[in-house]
Design a protein around this motif. Sequence first.
Motif, short mmCIF file in Angstrom:
data_model
loop_
_atom_site.label_atom_id
_atom_site.label_comp_id
_atom_site.label_asym_id
_atom_site.label_seq_id
_atom_site.Cartn_x
_atom_site.Cartn_y
_atom_site.Cartn_z
N SER A 1 0.83 -1.20 0.00
CA SER A 1 0.00 0.00 0.00
C SER A 1 0.87 1.25 0.00
CB SER A 1 -0.92 -0.01 1.22
OG SER A 1 -0.14 0.02 2.41
N ARG A 2 0.24 2.38 -0.16
CA ARG A 2 0.93 3.67 -0.09
C ARG A 2 0.20 4.55 0.93
NH1 ARG A 2 4.16 1.06 -2.01
NH2 ARG A 2 5.45 1.38 -3.87
N ALA A 3 0.99 5.30 1.69
CA ALA A 3 0.41 6.21 2.67
C ALA A 3 -0.41 7.29 1.97
CB ALA A 3 1.52 6.86 3.50
N ASP A 4 -1.47 7.71 2.63
CA ASP A 4 -2.27 8.81 2.09
C ASP A 4 -1.39 10.05 1.96
OD1 ASP A 4 -4.14 11.24 2.27
OD2 ASP A 4 -5.55 9.58 2.04
N SER A 5 -1.55 10.77 0.88
CA SER A 5 -0.69 11.94 0.63
C SER A 5 -0.81 13.00 1.71
CB SER A 5 -1.01 12.55 -0.74
OG SER A 5 -2.35 13.00 -0.79
N GLU A 6 -1.93 13.00 2.45
CA GLU A 6 -2.09 13.98 3.53
C GLU A 6 -1.06 13.77 4.64
OE1 GLU A 6 -6.07 14.05 4.94
OE2 GLU A 6 -6.92 14.78 3.05
N GLU A 7 -0.47 12.58 4.71
CA GLU A 7 0.53 12.30 5.73
C GLU A 7 1.88 12.93 5.42
OE1 GLU A 7 0.96 8.23 6.95
OE2 GLU A 7 -1.13 7.75 6.53
N TRP A 8 2.14 13.21 4.12
CA TRP A 8 3.49 13.68 3.78
C TRP A 8 3.55 14.85 2.81
CZ3 TRP A 8 4.03 13.22 -1.43
CH2 TRP A 8 3.24 12.26 -2.08
N LEU A 9 2.41 15.27 2.29
CA LEU A 9 2.39 16.29 1.25
C LEU A 9 1.78 17.59 1.76
CD1 LEU A 9 2.75 17.19 -1.76
CD2 LEU A 9 0.50 16.19 -2.18
N SER A 10 2.44 18.71 1.47
CA SER A 10 1.85 20.01 1.76
C SER A 10 2.15 20.95 0.60
CB SER A 10 2.42 20.60 3.06
OG SER A 10 3.82 20.79 2.96
N LEU A 11 1.22 21.86 0.34
CA LEU A 11 1.39 22.86 -0.73
C LEU A 11 1.27 24.23 -0.12
CD1 LEU A 11 -0.93 21.29 -3.51
CD2 LEU A 11 1.54 21.04 -3.26
N LYS A 12 2.18 25.10 -0.45
CA LYS A 12 2.17 26.46 0.08
C LYS A 12 2.30 27.47 -1.07
CE LYS A 12 4.32 25.01 4.43
NZ LYS A 12 3.08 25.07 5.22
N GLY A 13 1.45 28.46 -1.03
CA GLY A 13 1.50 29.49 -2.06
C GLY A 13 0.97 29.04 -3.40
N LEU A 14 0.21 27.95 -3.40
CA LEU A 14 -0.36 27.42 -4.64
C LEU A 14 -1.88 27.39 -4.53
CD1 LEU A 14 2.06 24.40 -5.17
CD2 LEU A 14 2.05 26.53 -6.46
N ASP A 15 -2.55 27.73 -5.59
CA ASP A 15 -4.02 27.72 -5.60
C ASP A 15 -4.51 26.27 -5.69
OD1 ASP A 15 -4.10 30.46 -5.50
OD2 ASP A 15 -4.08 30.66 -7.68
#
Length: 219
Positions: free
Chosen positions: A205-219
């Motif tokens: 399986s793969r971890a949910d992207s909310e566990e490792w991904l963040s976006l800043k300054g992007l719409d």
Amino acid sequence: MNIEQALQQRSSVRAFTNQTISGEIVRGLLKKASQAPSGGNMQPWRVTAVGGQALKDLSAKAKVTEPVQRPGLSYPAGLWEPYRSRRFENGEDLYRALNIGREDKAARLEQLAKNSQMFGAPVGIFIAVEERMGYAQWIDLGIYLQSFMLLAAEQGLATCAQGFWRMYSDMLIEQLALPAGYQIAFGVALGYEDTSAPINQWQSSRADSEEWLSLKGLD
């Protein structure tokens, strides 16, 4: 097949058919993978492909060679969360796919030993790097590895990257006649997937992207 499809198709295959692959195809894939970027264009990889009786001989040699764990080249000691749980769940899911219980140590060791046989693949790839190289060059090796595996997937071939072979680095350096001062970074099994094998019905399986991904300054 586009890149996204190759990424979706690629998995760590642990059972292969006995269908052979020509040296021309193997050489072509390994050469194409060398387009992978590397810091300063150093291209720190040294690659050896082995098949036929030579691969059988290496597998036999591994069985009678004492494995050596090299500090800093495996998992960190005292693995912490969330990595500890991810690793544990991955192992349990793998053995569950084979119907091997936690208490069946013999069967688990037997499955582990299949690493030394490249899981039945007709070709074993060994990537070595000079011991003097550092962290940044090991990143370059990873980029080369991913490039190779995606190219193999595009050709309908299956792979399994194996850190297992780092425990047999000294033996492999000698048997493959590599220069002094090198160490094995990893091996890769290459062949055609045995789609009927139970182990290949499972994918990690793969971890949910909310566990490792963040976006800043992007719409």
